[in-house]
Write a protein that holds these residues in place. Structure first.
Motif, mmCIF file in Angstrom:
data_model
loop_
_atom_site.group_PDB
_atom_site.id
_atom_site.type_symbol
_atom_site.label_atom_id
_atom_site.label_comp_id
_atom_site.label_asym_id
_atom_site.label_seq_id
_atom_site.Cartn_x
_atom_site.Cartn_y
_atom_site.Cartn_z
ATOM 1 N N VAL A 185 78.118 35.410 4.937
ATOM 2 C CA VAL A 185 78.523 34.595 3.782
ATOM 3 C C VAL A 185 77.928 33.192 3.817
ATOM 4 O O VAL A 185 78.317 32.326 3.032
ATOM 5 N N ALA A 186 76.949 32.965 4.690
ATOM 6 C CA ALA A 186 76.337 31.643 4.833
ATOM 7 C C ALA A 186 75.608 31.186 3.570
ATOM 8 O O ALA A 186 75.306 30.002 3.419
ATOM 9 N N PHE A 187 75.346 32.089 2.635
ATOM 10 C CA PHE A 187 74.674 31.720 1.391
ATOM 11 C C PHE A 187 75.556 30.826 0.518
ATOM 12 O O PHE A 187 75.060 30.110 -0.344
ATOM 13 N N ALA A 188 76.862 30.856 0.722
ATOM 14 C CA ALA A 188 77.809 30.104 -0.112
ATOM 15 C C ALA A 188 78.496 29.021 0.713
ATOM 16 O O ALA A 188 78.690 29.187 1.919
ATOM 17 N N PRO A 189 78.893 27.917 0.075
ATOM 18 C CA PRO A 189 79.639 26.894 0.811
ATOM 19 C C PRO A 189 81.018 27.422 1.216
ATOM 20 O O PRO A 189 81.635 28.204 0.479
ATOM 21 N N LEU A 190 81.481 27.011 2.387
ATOM 22 C CA LEU A 190 82.779 27.473 2.883
ATOM 23 C C LEU A 190 83.903 26.561 2.409
ATOM 24 O O LEU A 190 83.783 25.341 2.449
ATOM 25 N N LEU A 191 84.995 27.172 1.974
ATOM 26 C CA LEU A 191 86.225 26.430 1.671
ATOM 27 C C LEU A 191 87.147 26.433 2.872
ATOM 28 O O LEU A 191 87.827 25.458 3.151
ATOM 29 N N GLN A 192 87.200 27.569 3.571
ATOM 30 C CA GLN A 192 88.100 27.721 4.706
ATOM 31 C C GLN A 192 87.473 28.656 5.725
ATOM 32 O O GLN A 192 86.887 29.674 5.369
ATOM 33 N N LYS A 211 82.815 34.439 -5.473
ATOM 34 C CA LYS A 211 83.603 33.834 -4.409
ATOM 35 C C LYS A 211 84.012 34.976 -3.486
ATOM 36 O O LYS A 211 84.431 36.035 -3.968
ATOM 37 N N VAL A 212 83.893 34.783 -2.167
ATOM 38 C CA VAL A 212 84.141 35.854 -1.210
ATOM 39 C C VAL A 212 85.218 35.436 -0.216
ATOM 40 O O VAL A 212 85.225 34.294 0.255
ATOM 41 N N THR A 213 86.114 36.374 0.098
ATOM 42 C CA THR A 213 87.105 36.183 1.153
ATOM 43 C C THR A 213 86.938 37.305 2.164
ATOM 44 O O THR A 213 86.942 38.479 1.796
ATOM 45 N N VAL A 214 86.766 36.925 3.427
ATOM 46 C CA VAL A 214 86.654 37.900 4.508
ATOM 47 C C VAL A 214 87.863 37.709 5.414
ATOM 48 O O VAL A 214 88.175 36.586 5.811
ATOM 49 N N THR A 215 88.530 38.810 5.723
ATOM 50 C CA THR A 215 89.676 38.772 6.633
ATOM 51 C C THR A 215 89.419 39.741 7.771
ATOM 52 O O THR A 215 89.099 40.905 7.548
ATOM 53 N N ILE A 216 89.555 39.223 8.982
ATOM 54 C CA ILE A 216 89.430 40.054 10.171
ATOM 55 C C ILE A 216 90.849 40.351 10.632
ATOM 56 O O ILE A 216 91.621 39.435 10.925
ATOM 57 N N ILE A 250 87.996 33.794 6.293
ATOM 58 C CA ILE A 250 86.861 33.006 5.807
ATOM 59 C C ILE A 250 86.899 33.074 4.291
ATOM 60 O O ILE A 250 86.941 34.164 3.713
ATOM 61 N N VAL A 251 86.880 31.910 3.637
ATOM 62 C CA VAL A 251 86.886 31.852 2.174
ATOM 63 C C VAL A 251 85.722 30.971 1.738
ATOM 64 O O VAL A 251 85.603 29.828 2.185
ATOM 65 N N THR A 252 84.883 31.504 0.874
ATOM 66 C CA THR A 252 83.782 30.700 0.346
ATOM 67 C C THR A 252 84.215 30.033 -0.952
ATOM 68 O O THR A 252 85.174 30.453 -1.592
ATOM 69 N N ASP A 253 83.473 29.011 -1.327
ATOM 70 C CA ASP A 253 83.634 28.405 -2.638
ATOM 71 C C ASP A 253 82.810 29.240 -3.617
ATOM 72 O O ASP A 253 82.081 30.151 -3.220
ATOM 73 N N TRP A 254 82.917 28.930 -4.879
ATOM 74 C CA TRP A 254 82.123 29.640 -5.883
ATOM 75 C C TRP A 254 80.647 29.401 -5.625
ATOM 76 O O TRP A 254 80.221 28.293 -5.314
ATOM 77 N N TYR A 255 79.863 30.447 -5.757
ATOM 78 C CA TYR A 255 78.421 30.375 -5.565
ATOM 79 C C TYR A 255 77.726 31.011 -6.755
ATOM 80 O O TYR A 255 78.039 32.150 -7.131
#
Length: 137
Positions: A46-53, A77-82, A61-66
């Motif tokens: 998800v490094a293509f988008a700025p991180l919010l959290q 906007k992407v949210t990844v949960t492990i 991991i939550v990205t900002d809008w891209y």
């Protein structure tokens, strides 16, 4: 975390039979609270988008809008949960939101299930590659 480690240590002393530590360490690299291979692979993906959290203890991991520069009328906007300490497919959850520009604002639009599945596949593949490389060093 210290309490969990102490509890696991005391349980390991019980039972008399030793667990194969190499296999356990290989699938449960968790120095940050979640599986380190999944965490690093998810951050890289998800490094293509700025991180919010980015909460390594909680595995979120939550990205900002891209918006892709080639398609500025759409953003994601992407949210990844492990979810687990093991490197397994069911230890990972990816969610995505998509919006399209309409009438001077942003309107929610559906995300294709294949898109989310592709992101999960990329993260899992990278995590497995990281795990393989760690044994070769």
């Amino acid at each position: 975390m210290l309490l969990v480690t102490a509890a696991l240590g005391s349980l390991a002393a019980c039972g008399g039979r030793e667990r194969p530590s190499a296999d356990l360490a290989a699938s449960q690299l968790t120095t940050i609270g979640v599986n380190s291979y999944l965490w690093r692979a998810a951050l890289d993906t998800v490094a293509f988008a700025p991180l919010l959290q980015a909460d390594s203890a909680g595995g979120v991991i939550v990205t900002d809008w891209y918006a892709n520069p080639t398609n500025p009328g759409e953003r994601v906007k992407v949210t990844v949960t492990i979810l687990d300490q093991d490197l397994r497919a069911d230890a990972l959850r990816v969610a995505a939101s998509r919006q399209v520009a309409q009438g001077g604002g942003w309107v929610d639009a559906p995300v294709q299930a294949a898109t989310v599945q592709k992101l999960e596949d990329i993260i899992l593949t990278k995590a497995r590659d990281l795990r393989r490389k760690s044994f070769k060093s």
